[in-house]
Design a protein around this motif. Sequence first.
Motif, PDB file in Angstrom:
ATOM      1  N   ASP A  10       4.414   9.869  -7.260  1.00  0.00           N
ATOM      2  CA  ASP A  10       5.503  10.202  -8.179  1.00  0.00           C
ATOM      3  C   ASP A  10       4.979  10.663  -9.534  1.00  0.00           C
ATOM      4  O   ASP A  10       5.603  11.491 -10.205  1.00  0.00           O
ATOM      5  CB  ASP A  10       6.424   8.992  -8.374  1.00  0.00           C
ATOM      6  CG  ASP A  10       7.284   8.711  -7.154  1.00  0.00           C
ATOM      7  OD1 ASP A  10       7.345   9.571  -6.251  1.00  0.00           O
ATOM      8  OD2 ASP A  10       7.877   7.626  -7.093  1.00  0.00           O
ATOM      9  N   ARG A  11       3.841  10.110  -9.937  1.00  0.00           N
ATOM     10  CA  ARG A  11       3.270  10.498 -11.232  1.00  0.00           C
ATOM     11  C   ARG A  11       2.503  11.817 -11.155  1.00  0.00           C
ATOM     12  O   ARG A  11       2.174  12.388 -12.194  1.00  0.00           O
ATOM     13  CB  ARG A  11       2.342   9.392 -11.746  1.00  0.00           C
ATOM     14  CG  ARG A  11       3.069   8.113 -12.125  1.00  0.00           C
ATOM     15  CD  ARG A  11       2.165   7.179 -12.923  1.00  0.00           C
ATOM     16  NE  ARG A  11       1.089   6.641 -12.123  1.00  0.00           N
ATOM     17  CZ  ARG A  11       1.169   5.527 -11.403  1.00  0.00           C
ATOM     18  NH1 ARG A  11       2.303   4.844 -11.361  1.00  0.00           N
ATOM     19  NH2 ARG A  11       0.144   5.078 -10.708  1.00  0.00           N
ATOM     20  N   ARG A  12       2.228  12.293  -9.945  1.00  0.00           N
ATOM     21  CA  ARG A  12       1.396  13.483  -9.811  1.00  0.00           C
ATOM     22  C   ARG A  12       2.038  14.550  -8.924  1.00  0.00           C
ATOM     23  O   ARG A  12       1.348  15.330  -8.271  1.00  0.00           O
ATOM     24  CB  ARG A  12       0.026  13.100  -9.238  1.00  0.00           C
ATOM     25  CG  ARG A  12      -0.709  12.071 -10.089  1.00  0.00           C
ATOM     26  CD  ARG A  12      -2.144  11.898  -9.657  1.00  0.00           C
ATOM     27  NE  ARG A  12      -2.807  10.856 -10.411  1.00  0.00           N
ATOM     28  CZ  ARG A  12      -4.085  10.511 -10.244  1.00  0.00           C
ATOM     29  NH1 ARG A  12      -4.824  11.136  -9.346  1.00  0.00           N
ATOM     30  NH2 ARG A  12      -4.615   9.546 -10.955  1.00  0.00           N
ATOM     31  N   PRO A  64      -1.620  20.113  -7.910  1.00  0.00           N
ATOM     32  CA  PRO A  64      -1.941  20.834  -6.672  1.00  0.00           C
ATOM     33  C   PRO A  64      -2.866  20.063  -5.752  1.00  0.00           C
ATOM     34  O   PRO A  64      -2.951  20.368  -4.560  1.00  0.00           O
ATOM     35  CB  PRO A  64      -2.608  22.126  -7.180  1.00  0.00           C
ATOM     36  CG  PRO A  64      -3.089  21.806  -8.558  1.00  0.00           C
ATOM     37  CD  PRO A  64      -2.099  20.832  -9.103  1.00  0.00           C
ATOM     38  N   GLU A  65      -3.570  19.049  -6.273  1.00  0.00           N
ATOM     39  CA  GLU A  65      -4.480  18.262  -5.451  1.00  0.00           C
ATOM     40  C   GLU A  65      -3.787  17.109  -4.727  1.00  0.00           C
ATOM     41  O   GLU A  65      -4.423  16.428  -3.917  1.00  0.00           O
ATOM     42  CB  GLU A  65      -5.606  17.693  -6.329  1.00  0.00           C
ATOM     43  CG  GLU A  65      -6.445  18.740  -7.038  1.00  0.00           C
ATOM     44  CD  GLU A  65      -7.146  19.666  -6.057  1.00  0.00           C
ATOM     45  OE1 GLU A  65      -7.627  19.147  -5.027  1.00  0.00           O
ATOM     46  OE2 GLU A  65      -7.181  20.883  -6.298  1.00  0.00           O
ATOM     47  N   LEU A  66      -2.508  16.891  -5.014  1.00  0.00           N
ATOM     48  CA  LEU A  66      -1.816  15.764  -4.401  1.00  0.00           C
ATOM     49  C   LEU A  66      -1.760  15.944  -2.880  1.00  0.00           C
ATOM     50  O   LEU A  66      -1.272  16.954  -2.376  1.00  0.00           O
ATOM     51  CB  LEU A  66      -0.392  15.644  -4.960  1.00  0.00           C
ATOM     52  CG  LEU A  66       0.472  14.534  -4.350  1.00  0.00           C
ATOM     53  CD1 LEU A  66      -0.169  13.167  -4.549  1.00  0.00           C
ATOM     54  CD2 LEU A  66       1.879  14.569  -4.958  1.00  0.00           C
ATOM     55  N   SER A  67      -2.225  14.945  -2.158  1.00  0.00           N
ATOM     56  CA  SER A  67      -2.283  14.991  -0.705  1.00  0.00           C
ATOM     57  C   SER A  67      -2.560  13.591  -0.196  1.00  0.00           C
ATOM     58  O   SER A  67      -2.953  12.703  -0.970  1.00  0.00           O
ATOM     59  CB  SER A  67      -3.410  15.928  -0.240  1.00  0.00           C
ATOM     60  OG  SER A  67      -4.670  15.385  -0.606  1.00  0.00           O
ATOM     61  N   LEU A  92       0.831  -1.201   0.000  1.00  0.00           N
ATOM     62  CA  LEU A  92       0.000   0.000   0.000  1.00  0.00           C
ATOM     63  C   LEU A  92       0.867   1.253   0.000  1.00  0.00           C
ATOM     64  O   LEU A  92       0.614   2.199  -0.752  1.00  0.00           O
ATOM     65  CB  LEU A  92      -0.930  -0.011   1.207  1.00  0.00           C
ATOM     66  CG  LEU A  92      -1.818   1.224   1.410  1.00  0.00           C
ATOM     67  CD1 LEU A  92      -2.657   1.503   0.170  1.00  0.00           C
ATOM     68  CD2 LEU A  92      -2.717   1.036   2.631  1.00  0.00           C
ATOM     69  N   ALA A  93       1.903   1.272   0.826  1.00  0.00           N
ATOM     70  CA  ALA A  93       2.798   2.425   0.856  1.00  0.00           C
ATOM     71  C   ALA A  93       3.489   2.612  -0.492  1.00  0.00           C
ATOM     72  O   ALA A  93       3.604   3.738  -0.994  1.00  0.00           O
ATOM     73  CB  ALA A  93       3.830   2.267   1.967  1.00  0.00           C
ATOM     74  N   GLN A  94       3.935   1.509  -1.103  1.00  0.00           N
ATOM     75  CA  GLN A  94       4.619   1.624  -2.389  1.00  0.00           C
ATOM     76  C   GLN A  94       3.665   2.067  -3.490  1.00  0.00           C
ATOM     77  O   GLN A  94       4.043   2.873  -4.352  1.00  0.00           O
ATOM     78  CB  GLN A  94       5.256   0.289  -2.773  1.00  0.00           C
ATOM     79  CG  GLN A  94       6.146   0.364  -4.003  1.00  0.00           C
ATOM     80  CD  GLN A  94       7.280   1.347  -3.838  1.00  0.00           C
ATOM     81  OE1 GLN A  94       8.013   1.282  -2.858  1.00  0.00           O
ATOM     82  NE2 GLN A  94       7.430   2.268  -4.783  1.00  0.00           N
ATOM     83  N   ALA A  95       2.432   1.564  -3.478  1.00  0.00           N
ATOM     84  CA  ALA A  95       1.453   1.992  -4.473  1.00  0.00           C
ATOM     85  C   ALA A  95       1.174   3.486  -4.339  1.00  0.00           C
ATOM     86  O   ALA A  95       1.029   4.197  -5.340  1.00  0.00           O
ATOM     87  CB  ALA A  95       0.162   1.195  -4.318  1.00  0.00           C
ATOM     88  N   ALA A  96       1.089   3.979  -3.095  1.00  0.00           N
ATOM     89  CA  ALA A  96       0.878   5.406  -2.879  1.00  0.00           C
ATOM     90  C   ALA A  96       2.071   6.211  -3.376  1.00  0.00           C
ATOM     91  O   ALA A  96       1.907   7.291  -3.979  1.00  0.00           O
ATOM     92  CB  ALA A  96       0.645   5.673  -1.395  1.00  0.00           C
TER      93      ALA A  96
END
Length: 328
Positions: free
Chosen positions: A214-216, A220-223, A205-209
């Motif tokens: 990394d792709r985003r 500005p919505e990355l959170s 789960l941590a790696q998928a996040a």
Amino acid sequence: MDSTAPGSAPRGLDVFRRGWETQVGDDVFQLPAFNPDTTGDFRVKGNVAKVHGAAIADLHAASATRTADVPGGDQDLIAMYVVRSGSWTLGGPPGYGDQTVPTGQFLVRHLGRLTAFDTTAHLTAKFLVLPPSELKPLLGNRVITGPADSAEMRLLTALTDMIHATVADLGPAGVLAAQNTLIELTKAVVKGRFDDVEPRMAPALAQAAKDLADRRLADPELSPTMLARELNVSVRTLHRAFAAVGEQVTAYIRHRRLHEARLVLAAPSGRVSISELAAHWQFADGSHFTRAFKKHYGQTPTEYARSTGAASLVPNPHPSGHRLAESA
């Protein structure tokens, strides 16, 4: 395994088959016979990991491939096909038609015997084979398909990438644990949901996040909230998964953004301003960016740019903004 290198043809299939049998063996998945029409130009490379009774293969096919019409041979395994580009067409069981896995889709099914298949040229795909004992009762005769970027598939993909990177260093207990986690996440794909309190899921789960972040990075919505929503977990579960691997979500995002900004500063022809970097990587302003950069790297952006002799910082084009802020 790589049959695409110069000089491999016309032995491309032999090179690939020898690599598969050496690294995986017929005890997990037996390669079928291929149609002679496609063996003269067999250009396929793959990164394969054997994980106890399972195997993961990341495949890249420059040429089209096609098996013999009736490959023959009994099998008893669960097979998953995840196609990133191109398509993979699978022969169905008697009474069923062929099934095509197009770009951006996955397919999971039980195989009782080898069946015919063909792939397009320029295929990029992941192929998993898993022992059937726990998955066969769940699947039955069903064929499960869906998008390759679903929350469950994101976790499974992250896990397979982690296994490829670490399997050579795992002991027998670690390899068995990796296989069991593969099985659990495949169950989640079949069910369309996963147990977010299962501790074995935390690293994946941590790696998928991280992969999604990394792709985003410039979004500005990355959170944490956005990542949790995309991965279909609660924010608390996401924070718990990062804590399990000794990290924090927000710190990871900030450090990755600083890393990307640092690459821009080191670019040979870069001409950027502090405010432009801050805005692009979603820092509140030039002062906040400069303080974060210095705290992480021990130098201000201007000091770092000067030390590399690569990029040159230019004055902020907007008079009202920060001009090369050098706050400590």
